[in-house]
Design an enzyme around this catalytic site. Structure first.
Site, PDB file in Angstrom:
ATOM      1  N   CYS A   1       9.786   1.675   3.450  1.00  0.00           N
ATOM      2  CA  CYS A   1      10.458   0.423   3.897  1.00  0.00           C
ATOM      3  C   CYS A   1      12.047   0.913   4.188  1.00  0.00           C
ATOM      4  CB  CYS A   1      10.510  -0.752   2.846  1.00  0.00           C
ATOM      5  SG  CYS A   1      11.214  -0.286   1.452  1.00  0.00           S
TER       6      CYS A   1
ATOM      7  N   PHE B   1       0.711  -1.314  -0.155  1.00  0.00           N
ATOM      8  CA  PHE B   1      -0.130  -0.141   0.045  1.00  0.00           C
ATOM      9  C   PHE B   1       0.918   1.373   0.065  1.00  0.00           C
ATOM     10  CE2 PHE B   1       0.637  -0.035   4.607  1.00  0.00           C
ATOM     11  CZ  PHE B   1       0.873   1.440   4.850  1.00  0.00           C
TER      12      PHE B   1
END
Ligand code: NAD
Length: 491
Positions: free
Chosen positions: A283, A151
């Site tokens: 990330c 997402f």
């Protein structure tokens, strides 16, 4: 309320699945659209695989120079529609408008790099490996390739794979995250304007069911996944068990070391941008900040000021630097991890829980948070928070700091702030992570380099982007041939 369609065989069509889930604006809980979600999405995925396998037959023999022409056009179309696409990213994903534009720019850079496929796909030739015998290697497409996306970068991440796969002569199926499917819906409208065979690039919705269909169908030859570590591990295992080539990028817990010889003001600003950018939902977000020899707390003070200065709110409003997190469940999970950190012995230097954002009271907002002295033997230290939380860890020496970095089970990114070339060199040599930053807060590789996660941050061999992508989306064939004089007919 609009129900999203699939894009299969060059057409928009309704899913066989009647069940849906809502796609929600995380800043105010407004339902934007509905997306198909359930068991019958398997049939959608299977249909996409069949048409993709058919389209492949024609496409694999189109000369590579011609295969990249639609990518030039796609770059142009995305640039012409950049603001509209960025607004969609902000609406469904929450990040600021500037962050959404920057994300899409990174996607475009991958299209540009994939336009070099005619050169990148070139291979090797050795004349006279034995007398009168030549040997060479060619790269051929592998077949139907599928991508399962997360997402947090709805516009960029599919482009770590899609343009390379197509330029290398493969067909492609994208399964976007069910939380943020709108961005790719708009981009697939643009893909629909390209001169491509029907069925070459397809989009199917859904969650685990449609993913499992892609993982098990024999016609799918390669899977590119980006998401959380438990799902990445599952995708790798299932894909491999079904004979597929798999690249699965997982979660992270990124450490950053600040040495006393660093430019503290500059480091603090860059680190705060890394921790709090995209509300920590990257990330490559810095998470564990190790301050070495910060006896009088100078580094801590500037980090605190930089964190406090961040503006939080709806990403389309002027001057907003940090948006909401993706779902109410995410917000609750992050608040729980902050509380757990305190229970494990940390001090709350800055508490961003339950902020009031006027006009967006229902949004999933957290403000920048700082935990200090987080327990080294606790759970929070090695848990991906994926929210705007910084953990401060004072340590005495660079050696201890590097040992701590290397004790992490992830390995997506590790950064060092210093003015010493020698310390930088030692760190980049020893750090147990695949993306290294020296005086950089988000060590995101440019499109021509692989996105090199290690350890629990990556399962597979070849990563996304650049040459790795070319290798992943091709299989090598080695030819050895002899043309004896005596067999050659005279005219
Ligand atoms: P996620 O793992 O929940 O979902 C990713 C995709 O997998 C989605 O398309 C989802 O529909 C599908 N999926 C979810 N559960 C599944 C299951 N049980 N079986 C099959 N498919 C399933 O991840 P997310 O929450 O969307 O994204 C955030 C995560 O992604 C974070 O952990 C972040 O670190 C990671 N991430 C990693 C990178 C990287 O390059 N390493 C980049 C971006 C995000």
């Amino acid at each position: 309320m609009e129900l999203l369609k699939n894009y299969i065989d060059g057409q928009w069509s309704h899913s066989r699945e009647g069940n849906t889930i809502d796609v929600v604006n995380p800043a105010n809980q407004e339902v934007l659209v509905k997306v198909p979600y359930g068991e019958k999405t398997v049939e959608d995925a299977n249909q996409a695989i069949v048409v993709a396998a058919k389209a492949l037959k024609e496409w694999r023999d189109v000369p590579v120079m011609k295969r990249v022409q639609p990518l030039y056009k796609l770059k142009q179309l995305i640039e012409e529609n950049l603001d509209e696409i960025a607004r969609l990213i902000t609406l469904e994903c929450g990040k600021s408008f500037a962050e959404s534009k920057a994300e899409m720019q990174r996607g475009i850079e991958n299209i540009e790099t994939a336009c070099a496929t005619p050169t990148l796909m070139q291979s090797e030739f050795s004349e006279n490996v034995a007398i009168g015998i030549d040997e060479f290697m060619i790269r051929q497409p592998i077949g139907v390739c599928a991508c399962i996306a997360p997402f947090n970068f709805p516009g960029m991440i599919p482009f770590w794979f899609l343009p390379y796969a197509v330029a290398c002569g493969n067909s492609f199926i994208l399964k976007p995250s069910e939380k943020v499917p709108l961005t790719m819906m708009r981009i697939f409208e643009l893909i629909g304007q390209l001169d491509l065979p029907k069925g070459l690039i397809n989009l199917v919705h859904g969650g685990k069911e449609s993913v499992d269909a892609l993982l098990t169908h024999p016609e799918v030859k390669a899977i590119s996944f980006v998401g959380s570590t438990p799902v990445a591990r599952y995708i790798y295992q299932q894909g491999a068990a079904n004979g597929k080539r798999v690249q699965a990028q997982g979660g992270a817990k990124n450490p950053v070391i600040v040495l006393p010889d660093a430019d503290i003001e500059m480091a603090a600003k860059i680190i705060a941008d890394s921790v709090y950018g995209c509300a920590g939902q990257r990330c490559l977000a810095a998470s564990n900040i190790i301050t070495v020899g910060d006896k009088n707390g100078a580094i801590k003070e500037v980090l605190l000021e930089a964190a406090k200065a961040k503006t939080t709110g709806f990403g389309l409003d002027e001057g907003i630097e940090m948006g909401p997190v993706i779902t109410p469940e995410s917000k609750t999970r992050i608040e729980g991890l902050i509380a757990q950190g305190v229970n494990e012995g940390a001090k709350l230097l800055l508490d961003g829980r339950n902020p009031v954002i006027p006009g967006y009271e229902a949004g999933n907002f957290l403000k920048p948070t700082i935990l200090e002295d987080v327990a080294l033997d606790g759970e929070v230290i090695n848990t991906e928070i994926f929210g705007p939380v910084m953990s401060l860890l004072p340590m005495d020496t660079i050696g201890r700091a590097i040992d701590f970095v290397n004790s992490n089970s992830f390995g997506n990114m590790a950064c060092l702030f210093t003015s010493s070339g020698l310390n930088a060199r030692t760190f980049r040599n020893q750090a147990n992570a695949g993306n290294i930053g020296i005086n950089i807060g988000v060590a995101a590789p440019m499109a021509q380099f692989p996105f090199s996660g290690w350890n629990d941050s990556f399962f597979g061999d070849l990563h996304g982007q650049g040459r790795h992508a070319i290798e992943f989306f091709t299989q090598t064939k080695v030819v050895i041939e002899r043309w004896p004089k005596e067999w050659t007919r005279k005219f």
